[in-house]
Design a protein around this motif. Structure first.
Motif, short mmCIF file in Angstrom:
data_model
loop_
_atom_site.label_atom_id
_atom_site.label_comp_id
_atom_site.label_asym_id
_atom_site.label_seq_id
_atom_site.Cartn_x
_atom_site.Cartn_y
_atom_site.Cartn_z
N ARG A 11 0.72 -1.25 -0.05
CA ARG A 11 0.03 0.02 -0.06
C ARG A 11 0.91 1.19 -0.10
O ARG A 11 0.73 2.10 -0.70
CB ARG A 11 -0.92 0.14 1.28
CG ARG A 11 -1.81 1.29 1.42
CD ARG A 11 -2.68 1.03 2.82
NE ARG A 11 -3.17 2.34 3.04
CZ ARG A 11 -4.44 2.77 2.39
NH1 ARG A 11 -4.92 2.23 1.53
NH2 ARG A 11 -4.96 3.99 2.65
N GLU A 15 1.06 4.33 -2.68
CA GLU A 15 0.66 5.49 -2.38
C GLU A 15 1.68 6.24 -3.11
O GLU A 15 1.36 7.48 -3.65
CB GLU A 15 0.75 5.67 -0.91
CG GLU A 15 -0.25 5.24 -0.16
CD GLU A 15 -0.09 5.08 1.41
OE1 GLU A 15 0.92 5.80 1.77
OE2 GLU A 15 -0.82 4.38 1.96
N TRP A 50 -4.14 13.33 1.29
CA TRP A 50 -3.96 12.11 1.69
C TRP A 50 -3.50 11.82 3.23
O TRP A 50 -4.02 11.05 3.88
CB TRP A 50 -2.79 10.97 0.91
CG TRP A 50 -2.76 9.85 0.99
CD1 TRP A 50 -1.89 9.29 2.18
CD2 TRP A 50 -3.29 8.83 0.36
NE1 TRP A 50 -2.05 7.83 2.22
CE2 TRP A 50 -3.18 7.48 1.12
CE3 TRP A 50 -4.32 8.54 -0.67
CZ2 TRP A 50 -3.28 6.05 0.61
CZ3 TRP A 50 -4.77 7.42 -1.25
CH2 TRP A 50 -4.14 6.25 -0.37
N ASP A 58 -7.83 4.51 12.03
CA ASP A 58 -7.43 3.87 10.77
C ASP A 58 -6.17 2.97 11.00
O ASP A 58 -5.11 3.45 11.55
CB ASP A 58 -6.95 4.76 9.57
CG ASP A 58 -6.79 4.08 8.26
OD1 ASP A 58 -6.80 2.84 8.50
OD2 ASP A 58 -7.05 4.72 7.45
N ARG A 74 -13.47 8.78 3.17
CA ARG A 74 -11.62 8.39 3.04
C ARG A 74 -11.54 7.37 1.89
O ARG A 74 -10.62 7.56 1.08
CB ARG A 74 -11.24 7.89 4.49
CG ARG A 74 -9.74 7.27 4.33
CD ARG A 74 -8.78 8.49 3.94
NE ARG A 74 -7.47 7.69 3.70
CZ ARG A 74 -6.34 8.45 3.85
NH1 ARG A 74 -6.53 9.73 4.09
NH2 ARG A 74 -5.21 7.75 3.24
N GLU A 78 -9.14 7.93 -1.38
CA GLU A 78 -8.25 6.81 -1.58
C GLU A 78 -8.17 6.51 -3.07
O GLU A 78 -7.22 6.54 -4.01
CB GLU A 78 -8.24 5.45 -0.74
CG GLU A 78 -7.76 6.21 0.65
CD GLU A 78 -7.51 4.85 1.48
OE1 GLU A 78 -7.78 3.81 1.09
OE2 GLU A 78 -7.45 5.08 2.93
N PHE A 82 -5.22 7.10 -5.87
CA PHE A 82 -4.79 5.72 -6.39
C PHE A 82 -5.06 5.93 -8.01
O PHE A 82 -4.16 5.67 -8.91
CB PHE A 82 -5.41 4.55 -5.82
CG PHE A 82 -4.61 4.23 -4.74
CD1 PHE A 82 -3.31 4.27 -4.50
CD2 PHE A 82 -5.32 3.63 -3.53
CE1 PHE A 82 -2.82 3.92 -3.33
CE2 PHE A 82 -4.68 3.09 -2.40
CZ PHE A 82 -3.35 3.38 -2.18
N GLN A 109 -6.73 -3.90 -4.46
CA GLN A 109 -8.13 -3.35 -3.81
C GLN A 109 -8.87 -4.73 -3.63
O GLN A 109 -9.48 -4.71 -2.79
CB GLN A 109 -8.90 -2.44 -4.68
CG GLN A 109 -8.22 -1.19 -4.90
CD GLN A 109 -8.16 -0.37 -3.58
OE1 GLN A 109 -8.73 -0.55 -2.69
NE2 GLN A 109 -7.05 0.52 -3.32
#
Length: 122
Positions: A11, A15, A50, A58, A74, A78, A82, A109
């Motif tokens: 992840r 990012e 972000w 989280d 959120r 995201e 992305f 995902q």
């Protein structure tokens, strides 16, 4: 909910790639002196969104939320960053990299379905 350390590492890399894609777009899409500003400004705006807008507790972050938002908000942020990064790669004339990015993001995902479910409920 606890996140797998390998998924967290993937992840994080995704990012970085997404945010860097905003800079690539700023550099390649504008043939003017503005590109020097956009190559810095576009990734900074994406990174600020972000890092600022978060869901309290989280597990993929420190648990702190500088600006608290609902999980659904959120999730939209995201996905926008992305997949927006992939779209900007396409717009910058890099369709192969855009398609690779989309493929990796869809796979990620799908594997992160538990996080998506958590965000929808949060």
């Amino acid at each position: 909910m606890s996140l797998n350390p390998a998924m967290l590492a993937i992840r994080f890399l995704l990012e970085l790639i997404a945010i860097a894609s905003f800079g690539v777009y700023g550099w390649r899409a504008f043939d003017s002196p503005w590109k020097f500003l956009l190559v810095v400004l576009l990734p900074l705006i994406a990174a600020a969104l972000w890092g600022t807008l978060a869901v309290p507790g989280d597990p993929s972050r420190s648990g702190e939320a500088p600006v608290s938002v609902p999980g659904a908000v959120r999730l939209v942020i995201e996905l926008a960053i992305f997949f927006g990064g992939a779209a900007l790669l396409w717009a910058a004339g890099l369709p192969k990299w855009a398609l690779i990015s989309v493929a990796v993001l869809v796979l990620y995902q799908a594997l992160a379905y538990d996080r998506i479910a958590w965000l929808v409920k949060a």
